[in-house]
Every structure is written in C-alpha cells, then in structure tokens.
Scaffold this motif. Structure first.
Motif, PDB file in Angstrom:
ATOM      1  N   MET A  92     -12.651   5.934   3.489  1.00  0.00           N
ATOM      2  CA  MET A  92     -12.723   6.377   2.565  1.00  0.00           C
ATOM      3  C   MET A  92     -13.597   6.397   1.874  1.00  0.00           C
ATOM      4  O   MET A  92     -13.930   7.630   1.442  1.00  0.00           O
ATOM      5  CB  MET A  92     -11.852   5.105   1.332  1.00  0.00           C
ATOM      6  CG  MET A  92     -10.611   4.590   1.005  1.00  0.00           C
ATOM      7  SD  MET A  92     -10.873   2.880   0.387  1.00  0.00           S
ATOM      8  CE  MET A  92      -8.709   2.753   0.364  1.00  0.00           C
ATOM      9  N   VAL A 337      -8.147   1.339  -5.280  1.00  0.00           N
ATOM     10  CA  VAL A 337      -6.906   2.238  -5.680  1.00  0.00           C
ATOM     11  C   VAL A 337      -6.892   2.322  -7.202  1.00  0.00           C
ATOM     12  O   VAL A 337      -6.728   3.434  -7.758  1.00  0.00           O
ATOM     13  CB  VAL A 337      -6.353   1.072  -4.973  1.00  0.00           C
ATOM     14  CG1 VAL A 337      -4.737   2.128  -5.937  1.00  0.00           C
ATOM     15  CG2 VAL A 337      -5.908   1.385  -3.787  1.00  0.00           C
ATOM     16  N   MET A 359      -3.072   9.354  -5.710  1.00  0.00           N
ATOM     17  CA  MET A 359      -3.663   7.783  -5.276  1.00  0.00           C
ATOM     18  C   MET A 359      -2.108   7.046  -5.715  1.00  0.00           C
ATOM     19  O   MET A 359      -2.159   5.890  -5.528  1.00  0.00           O
ATOM     20  CB  MET A 359      -4.682   7.633  -6.998  1.00  0.00           C
ATOM     21  CG  MET A 359      -6.678   8.421  -6.433  1.00  0.00           C
ATOM     22  SD  MET A 359      -6.631   7.859  -4.797  1.00  0.00           S
ATOM     23  CE  MET A 359      -6.505   6.076  -4.363  1.00  0.00           C
ATOM     24  N   LEU A 362      -0.383   6.790  -3.063  1.00  0.00           N
ATOM     25  CA  LEU A 362      -0.919   5.802  -1.908  1.00  0.00           C
ATOM     26  C   LEU A 362      -0.417   4.733  -2.539  1.00  0.00           C
ATOM     27  O   LEU A 362      -0.486   3.677  -1.337  1.00  0.00           O
ATOM     28  CB  LEU A 362      -2.580   6.129  -2.258  1.00  0.00           C
ATOM     29  CG  LEU A 362      -3.417   5.485  -1.048  1.00  0.00           C
ATOM     30  CD1 LEU A 362      -2.949   5.892  -0.383  1.00  0.00           C
ATOM     31  CD2 LEU A 362      -4.422   5.384  -1.042  1.00  0.00           C
ATOM     32  N   LEU A 363      -1.310   4.428  -4.166  1.00  0.00           N
ATOM     33  CA  LEU A 363      -0.489   2.998  -4.651  1.00  0.00           C
ATOM     34  C   LEU A 363       0.699   2.506  -4.366  1.00  0.00           C
ATOM     35  O   LEU A 363       1.275   0.904  -3.708  1.00  0.00           O
ATOM     36  CB  LEU A 363      -1.054   2.145  -5.957  1.00  0.00           C
ATOM     37  CG  LEU A 363      -0.483   1.388  -6.483  1.00  0.00           C
ATOM     38  CD1 LEU A 363      -1.364   0.608  -6.305  1.00  0.00           C
ATOM     39  CD2 LEU A 363      -0.644   1.948  -8.260  1.00  0.00           C
ATOM     40  N   THR A 366       1.036   1.780  -0.441  1.00  0.00           N
ATOM     41  CA  THR A 366       1.299   0.242  -0.228  1.00  0.00           C
ATOM     42  C   THR A 366       1.463  -0.588  -0.694  1.00  0.00           C
ATOM     43  O   THR A 366       1.395  -1.967  -0.081  1.00  0.00           O
ATOM     44  CB  THR A 366      -0.076   0.501  -0.670  1.00  0.00           C
ATOM     45  OG1 THR A 366      -2.044   1.727   0.112  1.00  0.00           O
ATOM     46  CG2 THR A 366      -1.879  -0.424  -0.175  1.00  0.00           C
ATOM     47  N   PRO A 382      -4.314   7.549   3.264  1.00  0.00           N
ATOM     48  CA  PRO A 382      -5.769   6.989   2.324  1.00  0.00           C
ATOM     49  C   PRO A 382      -6.379   8.489   2.716  1.00  0.00           C
ATOM     50  O   PRO A 382      -7.084   9.205   2.000  1.00  0.00           O
ATOM     51  CB  PRO A 382      -5.976   5.861   3.590  1.00  0.00           C
ATOM     52  CG  PRO A 382      -5.105   6.306   3.776  1.00  0.00           C
ATOM     53  CD  PRO A 382      -3.557   6.609   4.678  1.00  0.00           C
ATOM     54  N   PHE A 386      -7.418  10.416  -0.695  1.00  0.00           N
ATOM     55  CA  PHE A 386      -9.177  10.341  -1.276  1.00  0.00           C
ATOM     56  C   PHE A 386      -9.967  12.017  -0.808  1.00  0.00           C
ATOM     57  O   PHE A 386     -11.399  11.919  -1.598  1.00  0.00           O
ATOM     58  CB  PHE A 386      -9.471   9.427   0.233  1.00  0.00           C
ATOM     59  CG  PHE A 386      -9.910   8.087  -1.005  1.00  0.00           C
ATOM     60  CD1 PHE A 386     -11.016   7.571  -1.528  1.00  0.00           C
ATOM     61  CD2 PHE A 386      -8.478   6.826  -0.738  1.00  0.00           C
ATOM     62  CE1 PHE A 386     -11.152   6.260  -1.699  1.00  0.00           C
ATOM     63  CE2 PHE A 386      -8.382   6.114  -1.443  1.00  0.00           C
ATOM     64  CZ  PHE A 386      -9.276   5.404  -2.122  1.00  0.00           C
TER      65      PHE A 386
END
Length: 410
Positions: A92, A337, A359, A362-363, A366, A382, A386
């Motif tokens: 990140m 996040v 994002m 990604l959430l 995850t 990620p 990012f």
C-alpha cells in the motif's frame, strides 16, 4: 536507463505480471523496491507519504502489529505472519509514494496484462492454447491464484461500467462509445461465472456496478433510482439465465444451513462458517492484544474441527487481524480500507468513481477471502486497487494518460 525512468519501468513490469504466478509477482515487487532505492528522490517521496490521508491509518496498522509482535507470545507461524502483515503495508505504501506518471505507467501495465490474460483465456477455450504455467491459472480454475485473476477481471468489468456510465449523461452520446464498455462488463461477468467461477468475484462486480451508480448520481435521486432498477434487472437477468450461478448461491445457502446444524465438510461455506465462528471466539477471548502474531493457526488447531485442521488462515483478513492482534488490530486494517473508500467517495468525478469500485471489490474480497494475507491474491489485488486510489490524488487527466484514446472517445 536514466534513474528517473527506473521506477516507471519497474511498476509497469510488476503490473504486467499480476495475472502470472506468485513468484513473478514477488519478483515484480522486489524490482519496484530496488528501483525506488536506486532512483533516489527519497525526500520527495516521503513528502508525498506524509501528505497522504492514509498515512495515519497505515502507521497505526504497522505500529500495532509491531507492538503485538513485541509483547504477545510467538508461534511457529509468527515469522511468516509478520512478513505478510508488513508486506500488506509495504504494498500500500509503495503506491502512495509514486508520482502521478509512475502510477499511470503501472495502470497501463495492468490494462495490458488484462488484455493478454483475457486473450490467453479465450484462446485456451477455443483453439486449445498450450497449458503453460504463465497463464495456467487464468485458463483453469485452480486455487487462490485463479481467484485473484477472477477478482482482477471483476475489477476490469467494474472499470468498464464506470466509464460507460460516465457517457450516459453526455449530450453527444453515441452508443458506439457506451456499448463496448457495457459489453466488456457483461463479458467479465461471464468470465467469473463460467470460465473462472468465483462467487466472490461475481458478488464484487455486481456490488461495484451498483456502487458506481450511487457514486455518480448521489445527488439526483430520481436518476439514481432508475439506474438502480436497470442495474438490478440486468443482474437478475444474469442470474436467471445462468443456472450455474443459481446453483452456486443455492449451494452456499445449503452449506451454511448444514454448518449451523453441526455438519463439518470441505464445502466452501461450511469451512467459512466454522472459521468465522471460531475466529470470532478467539478475538472475544483476547480482545485487546489478540493471541499474538501468528497465533491464529495454533488456536485453530486447538479449536477447529479435525477435518479442517490444515487451514492456516480464516478466509477473512479482518478476523485474522482480530484474532492475532485483538480488536485494535482488526480496526486498523479495516480503517485503511474505509478511509480509502471515503477518499474516493469525496471525489465526484470518474477518477473517484474508479477508485471507489476498486476499493469496494478489495473490501468484499478481504471480507470473504484472504485477499491481503494470501500472497496469491495479496500481491496483486491490493497493489492494483491502491493504484486506482493513488490517482484520486492526481488530476482527472491522469486517467486520460493511462488510456490515450480516452479523450477522443469522451
């Protein structure tokens, strides 16, 4: 090569291999770190990091991880878990110190990689392309590397939807512009449904398209309501016309019901049910400092069903952090996040919307998979998500440089 070009080349090459095996991704990450050190400009890069809104969430995550490592017990898995925890933060942080041009070159690499990965998938299923290791997991659903590839295809589909939606309000609208964008979104939905079947990826894609509508028309409720109806109808049609999708989600519900009844099996959601339940109990037993970095596996071996003994992560990175670093550990990772989502939400243009859907995917990943902890996913998703977020800090024209034909079509 001039030192100023080293980082551009390195980030381009790392993004170029995100669909390839994990070793290629580790090599790409190492090349970027080496290029950053060789290129100099350390003061300028640190200034970018200090000015970025995510600096404090990242610092809190790293600091709490190190505090827990220093004060809590150690286990056989402590070294590897500490490595992965710091790798997540490093991935990140790298994106936050890149210049606008370097981020643009990285995203060019991702789009080129996606094109060739999609080409390899199509040629494998139509012309029988040789099954080489470089694209094996793109063409065949096998393990978390294939899940990673499906998630990246979902991000590509969501990005196409964002671009298509941005053209809908254009008075000069030509369906020759919008049609291909939505066609790519549908194609990616087909890929993650049939070629690389992944419920996580399909769920992420559908959620991202809805989120893009909300982001774009948040101040125009009638238009938003109409857009959500259309998006919901299209999603429903996709599920209705794809029995395999219905079967997968029906199977998931059946697995959860069976797990609640005490059944233990290798079923995807049976495994998750037991993992989430026991990991939550781990966190509640040690809410402040957790069991220690690397403690999840030892505790799982003590608490989990014998049939599922060999798992080494709980398929939810927030719970993973909560178990080994307590509720504060969970919150530091979650806050990174959520802060990224907020940063993207506050920017109202296409750059903000693209970052918002990235994002969000990604959430989702995850929350129901180890999208950061598992290097097969965590070295790619990620990194790319990012990079999308990095361009929230750049002028909107930055995406025009990623796609040089953008302005001609817009």
């Amino acid at each position: 090569m001039h030192r100023a070009q080293l980082v551009k080349a390195a980030v381009f090459l790392w993004a170029l291999v995100v669909f390839m095996p994990v070793g290629a991704n580790y090599l790409g990450a190492a090349m970027v770190l080496a290029a950053l050190m060789a290129a100099g400009e350390g003061d300028e890069r640190m200034a970018r990091l200090r000015a970025h809104p995510l600096r404090w969430p990242l610092a809190a995550y790293v600091a709490w991880t190190l505090v827990v490592f220093a004060l809590r017990p150690h286990y056989p898995e402590t070294a590897s878990n500490l490595w992965h925890g710091l790798r997540i933060a490093t991935t990140m942080a790298i994106t936050l110190v890149l210049s606008d041009d370097e981020a643009v070159w990285a995203l060019r690499g991702f789009l080129i990689a996606a094109f060739f990965a999609l080409l390899a998938l199509v040629l494998t299923h139509t012309l029988g392309l040789p099954d080489w290791i470089l694209w094996h997991n793109v063409a065949v659903m096998k393990g978390n590397k294939s899940i990673n590839d499906a998630l990246l295809f979902a991000l590509l589909g969501a990005s196409a939807a964002v671009w298509g939606l941005a053209q809908v309000g254009d008075a000069r609208l030509r369906w020759l512009k919008v049609g291909p964008a939505f066609a790519l979104t549908v194609a990616m939905a087909v890929v993650v449904t049939l070629a690389l079947p992944s419920r996580t990826s399909l769920l992420g894609l559908l959620a991202a398209v809805i989120a893009a509508c909300v982001h774009q028309w948040r101040g125009r409720m009638r238009v938003l309501a109409a857009a959500l109806c259309v998006a919901g109808a299209m999603a429903g049609a996709l599920v209705w016309q794809a029995p395999s999708v219905q079967q997968k989600f029906r199977l998931g519900v059946q697995e959860i019901e069976a797990a609640q009844g005490g059944v233990v099996s290798e079923g995807s959601w049976v495994v998750r049910f037991h993992m989430y339940r026991e990991t939550t109990r781990m966190m509640l037993d040690q809410p402040w400092g957790g069991w220690g970095i690397g403690g999840w596996t030892t505790e799982w071996h003590r608490r989990g069903p014998r049939l599922l003994y060999d798992y080494n992560m709980p398929h939810n990175d927030f719970l993973w952090m909560g178990a080994q670093a307590g509720v504060p550990g969970l919150l530091t990772l979650l806050f990174i996040v959520l802060a990224g989502l907020r940063l993207a939400w506050r920017r109202h243009d296409v750059a903000g919307r693209l970052a918002f859907v990235a994002m969000l995917i990604l959430l989702v990943a995850t929350s129901v998979n180890s999208a950061m902890r598992d290097a097969a996913i965590g070295l790619s998703l990620p990194w790319i998500a990012f990079l999308y977020l990095r361009l929230v800090q750049a002028p909107e024209s930055a995406w025009g440089r990623v796609l040089p034909w953008w302005r001609r079509l817009a």
